[in-house]
Design a protein around this motif. Sequence first.
Motif, PDB file in Angstrom:
ATOM      1  N   ALA A 551       0.573  -1.168  -0.179  1.00 29.43           N
ATOM      2  CA  ALA A 551       0.426  -0.203   0.235  1.00 29.43           C
ATOM      3  C   ALA A 551       0.915   1.546  -0.167  1.00 29.43           C
ATOM      4  CB  ALA A 551      -0.918   0.114   1.689  1.00 29.43           C
ATOM      5  N   MET A 552       2.101   1.357   1.050  1.00 26.32           N
ATOM      6  CA  MET A 552       3.223   2.381   0.405  1.00 26.32           C
ATOM      7  C   MET A 552       4.303   2.083   0.321  1.00 26.32           C
ATOM      8  SD  MET A 552       2.213   3.196   4.498  1.00 26.32           S
ATOM      9  CE  MET A 552       3.233   5.407   4.157  1.00 26.32           C
ATOM     10  N   PRO A 553       5.206   3.054   0.107  1.00 28.55           N
ATOM     11  CA  PRO A 553       7.030   2.356  -0.092  1.00 28.55           C
ATOM     12  C   PRO A 553       7.538   2.429   1.388  1.00 28.55           C
ATOM     13  CG  PRO A 553       6.560   4.679  -1.095  1.00 28.55           C
ATOM     14  CD  PRO A 553       4.985   4.489   0.149  1.00 28.55           C
ATOM     15  N   GLY A 554       8.127   1.314   1.315  1.00 25.58           N
ATOM     16  CA  GLY A 554       8.986   0.411   2.770  1.00 25.58           C
ATOM     17  C   GLY A 554       9.838  -0.271   2.322  1.00 25.58           C
ATOM     18  N   LYS A 555      10.576  -0.718   3.430  1.00 28.28           N
ATOM     19  CA  LYS A 555      11.567  -1.559   2.716  1.00 28.28           C
ATOM     20  C   LYS A 555      10.677  -3.171   3.627  1.00 28.28           C
ATOM     21  CE  LYS A 555      16.184  -2.390   4.987  1.00 28.28           C
ATOM     22  NZ  LYS A 555      17.276  -2.274   5.309  1.00 28.28           N
ATOM     23  N   ILE A 556      11.073  -4.321   2.198  1.00 26.19           N
ATOM     24  CA  ILE A 556      11.214  -5.798   2.898  1.00 26.19           C
ATOM     25  C   ILE A 556      11.847  -6.071   4.035  1.00 26.19           C
ATOM     26  CG2 ILE A 556      10.799  -8.089   2.058  1.00 26.19           C
ATOM     27  CD1 ILE A 556       8.582  -5.901   0.494  1.00 26.19           C
ATOM     28  N   VAL A 557      11.357  -6.971   5.317  1.00 27.82           N
ATOM     29  CA  VAL A 557      11.782  -7.206   6.150  1.00 27.82           C
ATOM     30  C   VAL A 557      12.022  -8.107   6.582  1.00 27.82           C
ATOM     31  CG1 VAL A 557      11.870  -5.092   8.041  1.00 27.82           C
ATOM     32  CG2 VAL A 557      10.051  -5.912   7.854  1.00 27.82           C
ATOM     33  N   LYS A 558      10.982  -8.976   6.100  1.00 31.13           N
ATOM     34  CA  LYS A 558      10.439 -10.418   6.301  1.00 31.13           C
ATOM     35  C   LYS A 558       9.386 -11.009   4.794  1.00 31.13           C
ATOM     36  CE  LYS A 558       9.570 -13.940   9.977  1.00 31.13           C
ATOM     37  NZ  LYS A 558       8.829 -14.118  11.488  1.00 31.13           N
ATOM     38  N   ILE A 559      10.211 -12.283   4.229  1.00 34.94           N
ATOM     39  CA  ILE A 559       9.547 -13.117   3.191  1.00 34.94           C
ATOM     40  C   ILE A 559       9.662 -14.341   4.574  1.00 34.94           C
ATOM     41  CG2 ILE A 559       9.407 -14.424   1.381  1.00 34.94           C
ATOM     42  CD1 ILE A 559      11.996 -11.625   0.857  1.00 34.94           C
ATOM     43  N   ASN A 560       7.665 -14.410   4.189  1.00 34.68           N
ATOM     44  CA  ASN A 560       6.986 -15.620   5.217  1.00 34.68           C
ATOM     45  C   ASN A 560       6.576 -16.832   4.194  1.00 34.68           C
ATOM     46  OD1 ASN A 560       6.539 -13.277   6.415  1.00 34.68           O
ATOM     47  ND2 ASN A 560       6.276 -14.725   8.025  1.00 34.68           N
ATOM     48  N   VAL A 561       6.739 -17.555   2.546  1.00 37.51           N
ATOM     49  CA  VAL A 561       6.645 -18.043   1.903  1.00 37.51           C
ATOM     50  C   VAL A 561       7.647 -18.352   0.706  1.00 37.51           C
ATOM     51  CG1 VAL A 561       3.834 -17.440   2.115  1.00 37.51           C
ATOM     52  CG2 VAL A 561       5.557 -16.505   0.226  1.00 37.51           C
ATOM     53  N   GLU A 562       7.567 -19.300   0.400  1.00 38.79           N
ATOM     54  CA  GLU A 562       8.425 -19.624  -1.109  1.00 38.79           C
ATOM     55  C   GLU A 562       7.450 -19.771  -2.092  1.00 38.79           C
ATOM     56  OE1 GLU A 562       9.783 -23.150   0.251  1.00 38.79           O
ATOM     57  OE2 GLU A 562      11.772 -22.493   1.810  1.00 38.79           O
ATOM     58  N   GLU A 563       8.526 -19.862  -3.211  1.00 37.88           N
ATOM     59  CA  GLU A 563       7.738 -20.220  -4.507  1.00 37.88           C
ATOM     60  C   GLU A 563       7.615 -21.862  -4.379  1.00 37.88           C
ATOM     61  OE1 GLU A 563      10.319 -18.994  -7.620  1.00 37.88           O
ATOM     62  OE2 GLU A 563      10.264 -16.931  -7.714  1.00 37.88           O
ATOM     63  N   GLY A 564       5.880 -21.991  -5.285  1.00 38.37           N
ATOM     64  CA  GLY A 564       5.756 -22.718  -5.236  1.00 38.37           C
ATOM     65  C   GLY A 564       4.838 -23.369  -4.012  1.00 38.37           C
ATOM     66  N   GLN A 565       4.830 -22.747  -3.401  1.00 36.75           N
ATOM     67  CA  GLN A 565       3.533 -23.082  -1.731  1.00 36.75           C
ATOM     68  C   GLN A 565       2.433 -22.548  -1.722  1.00 36.75           C
ATOM     69  OE1 GLN A 565       5.681 -21.480   2.445  1.00 36.75           O
ATOM     70  NE2 GLN A 565       3.909 -21.068   2.950  1.00 36.75           N
ATOM     71  N   GLU A 566       1.616 -23.548  -1.108  1.00 41.27           N
ATOM     72  CA  GLU A 566      -0.149 -23.052  -1.554  1.00 41.27           C
ATOM     73  C   GLU A 566      -0.328 -22.398  -0.531  1.00 41.27           C
ATOM     74  OE1 GLU A 566      -2.314 -24.554  -3.294  1.00 41.27           O
ATOM     75  OE2 GLU A 566      -0.235 -25.422  -5.017  1.00 41.27           O
ATOM     76  N   VAL A 567      -0.821 -21.421  -0.863  1.00 44.89           N
ATOM     77  CA  VAL A 567      -1.312 -20.134   0.240  1.00 44.89           C
ATOM     78  C   VAL A 567      -2.722 -20.307   0.351  1.00 44.89           C
ATOM     79  CG1 VAL A 567       0.754 -18.579   0.219  1.00 44.89           C
ATOM     80  CG2 VAL A 567      -1.126 -18.026  -0.820  1.00 44.89           C
ATOM     81  N   GLU A 568      -3.873 -19.965   1.418  1.00 44.47           N
ATOM     82  CA  GLU A 568      -4.643 -19.467   2.135  1.00 44.47           C
ATOM     83  C   GLU A 568      -5.617 -17.954   1.471  1.00 44.47           C
ATOM     84  OE1 GLU A 568      -7.096 -21.855   1.956  1.00 44.47           O
ATOM     85  OE2 GLU A 568      -6.030 -23.217   1.670  1.00 44.47           O
ATOM     86  N   ALA A 569      -5.851 -17.306   1.429  1.00 50.35           N
ATOM     87  CA  ALA A 569      -6.703 -15.705   0.912  1.00 50.35           C
ATOM     88  C   ALA A 569      -6.260 -15.575   2.677  1.00 50.35           C
ATOM     89  CB  ALA A 569      -8.428 -15.630   0.438  1.00 50.35           C
ATOM     90  N   GLY A 570      -5.390 -14.073   1.989  1.00 47.09           N
ATOM     91  CA  GLY A 570      -5.049 -13.474   4.141  1.00 47.09           C
ATOM     92  C   GLY A 570      -4.237 -13.752   4.618  1.00 47.09           C
ATOM     93  N   GLN A 571      -3.967 -15.309   4.284  1.00 47.52           N
ATOM     94  CA  GLN A 571      -2.256 -15.962   4.755  1.00 47.52           C
ATOM     95  C   GLN A 571      -1.685 -14.851   4.238  1.00 47.52           C
ATOM     96  OE1 GLN A 571      -1.167 -19.580   3.593  1.00 47.52           O
ATOM     97  NE2 GLN A 571       0.754 -19.329   4.217  1.00 47.52           N
ATOM     98  N   THR A 572      -0.572 -14.216   5.779  1.00 42.60           N
ATOM     99  CA  THR A 572       0.649 -13.020   5.590  1.00 42.60           C
ATOM    100  C   THR A 572       1.599 -13.341   4.919  1.00 42.60           C
ATOM    101  OG1 THR A 572      -0.184 -12.345   8.187  1.00 42.60           O
ATOM    102  CG2 THR A 572       2.715 -11.982   6.806  1.00 42.60           C
ATOM    103  N   LEU A 573       2.108 -13.183   3.781  1.00 38.39           N
ATOM    104  CA  LEU A 573       3.177 -13.172   2.377  1.00 38.39           C
ATOM    105  C   LEU A 573       4.489 -12.339   2.660  1.00 38.39           C
ATOM    106  CD1 LEU A 573       0.700 -12.971  -0.517  1.00 38.39           C
ATOM    107  CD2 LEU A 573       1.225 -15.085   0.549  1.00 38.39           C
TER     108      LEU A 573
END
Length: 614
Positions: A551-573
Motif C-alpha cells: 500500500a505504501m513505499p517501504g523496506k521488505i523485512v521478512k518473507i514468509n513464503v516460498e515459490e511453489g507454496q500453497e497459500v490461503e486468502a488472507g495469509q501473511t506473505l
Amino acid sequence: MTIQKKIAITEVALRDGHQSLLATRMRLDDMLPICAKLDAVGYWSIEAWGGATFDTCLRYLKEGPWVRLRELSNAMPNTPLQMLLRGQNLLGYRHYADDVVKKFVDMSAANGVDVFRVFDAMNDVRNMRVTLQQVKANGKHAQGTICYTTSPVHTIDYFVDLGKKLEDRGSDSLAIKDMAGLLTPQVTKELVTKLKGALDIPLHLHTHATSGLAEMVQYEAVAAGCDGLDCAISPLSGGTSHPATESMVCALRGTEHDTGLDLGSLQEIAAYFKDVRQKYKKFESAFTGVDSRVHLNQIPGGMISNLAHQLKEQNALDRMDDVLEEIPKVRADFGFPPLVTPTSQIVGTQAVLNVVSGKKYKVLTNETKAYLGGHYGAPLGEVNEKVRKLALGDEEAINVRPADLLPDELNVLTREIGDKAQSAEDVLSYAMFPNIAVEFFEERASGQFKPESLEEENTTPATQNNGDSLAPTEFYVNIHGENYHIKIEGVGHKSENERPFYVKVDNVLEEVRVETLTEVVPTQDGAIDTQKASRGSRRPKARTDNDVTTAMPGKIVKINVEEGQEVEAGQTLFVVEAMKMENPVHAPTSGTVKVIHIQEGDTVNPDECLMEIN
C-alpha cells in the motif's frame, strides 16, 4: 514572609529540541563541543537520551547509541543526565519481557543516565511498575509521568488519581508530559494546584510550544506551585519544540521563583546552536510556527516533524492535511489513547495508510493489531468494536498486564544475535530494533559506516564545466499528433543506475526517475563502446488482482513464503517496514505462489508486482 522557591530547569536541546524541529538528526559531533558550557550552567538536569534518539542513531546517523550516552555523560559530569523511557516499551515499539526491561535500566544507569522519566503511552500504571522499581534499585531518580491529553474520558480528577498512583509506586518526582501542547493557562492552574495538594513529591512540567500557549502555561504552572520546567535553548525552541530557556529565565528573574541561571552563559550556548542548526536544513520541519490545529489533531511535537519528513520521503507531503484530519478519527476508534510514542506512531501510521490506500482500515499494521488486542495496555475510552473485529477476527483482546504474558527473552535474544553482538548493550540494541541493529553491526564490523547525508538534494540542471547546459532543458515533443511542452527544472543525485529528474509537462511538475540501460566503456584502442549497464532485476508493474503489491513505499523485512507454496486468502506473505511500523501484506486470494520478485532488505513501491499467485 515570602518563601524563596528556586525553579528547576531541565534543558532539552540535546533530545527533544532537535527531535521536534530537526527529525532527531543532530549528531554527537555537534553536541560535544558545547557540553562543557552546558555542564557549567547549573541546570537541574539535561535531557540527552531516550525518545527517538536511540532509533535514529542506529538507523540514520550510524552512531552507537550507547557510545553517545557514555560520551555525553563523561562530557557533563556535574549535571544529572536525563532520558525519556517508555515503561515496558523501553525505546522500541512493542512490550518487552521483564528481564529485558530490568537489564535495559541497569545498563542505562551504568552508562550514565541519572534521571529516568518513565511514562506509558496508555497511562497504564501496570506498564510502568517494573521500570520504576528497577530505576530505584539502581539508586537513580525515578520520575513517574502523566501523559496529558484531552478527550471525552480524560478529566482533571483522573490525572490527579494517576499522579497519586505513581507516587505510591515509588516515584521520586512527577512530570506532566504535555507532548502536544494542549494545556491552556486555566487548565494548567487547576491541574497543578490539585496535584500539588494531593502529592508530597516535586512536580515538573513538560509542554510544547505548538499552539502558542506554552510560555503562559509554564508561568501559570510556576505560580500554582510547579517545581520544575522543561525548556530548549532558543535556536531549538518554539514551533513544535518548547519555550526558550533564556525567555523563561528572564521571566522568572528577580522573582521568588528565580532560576539562578546566568543569561550570559545561556546566550553563548544559544549562539553555538544557532550555527549548528544551519547544518540540518535538510531536516527542518515545515511546521515551525504556531499551529492551533494541534487542539484538534493532538499530534505531539516530535511526531509532526518526523511525520512530515517521512511523507516527504514517500512523495506524499501534499496529503498532510488529509492525514491530520484522519488522525482524530482513528484515535476515537482506538479509545482515545494519548498520542505519544508508540501510540502516536500507531495511530499516525494507521491514519496515513487509511489516506494513502484510499480505504479506511484496508491495511492494518502489526502494531495496530497488537494495540487493538490489548497488548499495549488498556485504553481509557471505548474501542470501536467493528475496527477491533477487522483486526482480530474472533480473537478476544487481553485484559491483563501485557508483559505478564511474555516469557523471559534476554537469553533467546542473546543466542539469536550471536557473535554480531560485542556486548550486553548490543543485545539490547538488537532487542529494540532487530533489523536496523543487525545492519549497524555489519557496517561496524566492516569499518564502513554509511550515515545519512546532511547535504540537500541537488535540484539544479546538469551543466558542463563552462556552465553551459549539458543538454536542452526545454522543448516540445510531438507524440501521435499531440504536442507536449517539456521543461527540465532540476536533477537529483544519481543512485546506482537511476537518477531523478524534476520535469514540467505542460506546466505540471513531475518527478521522473531515469534508469540507465547502457554505460560508456573505454576499449583497448582508446575508443569507446556502449554496454548494458549492470542492474538488478526490474519488477513488473502490478496488472491483475493476483499480483501482490504494497500500500505504501517501504523496506521488505521478512518473507514468509516460498515459490511453489500453497497459500490461503488472507495469509501473511511478507512484511514491509514503512514509517517505522511493520505492515503485513496478505494473499489477495488462495492459490500457489508462482513468482517472488523480492528479497529481504529490498526497497519497494506501491505500483510494483512483488509476488504473483496462480
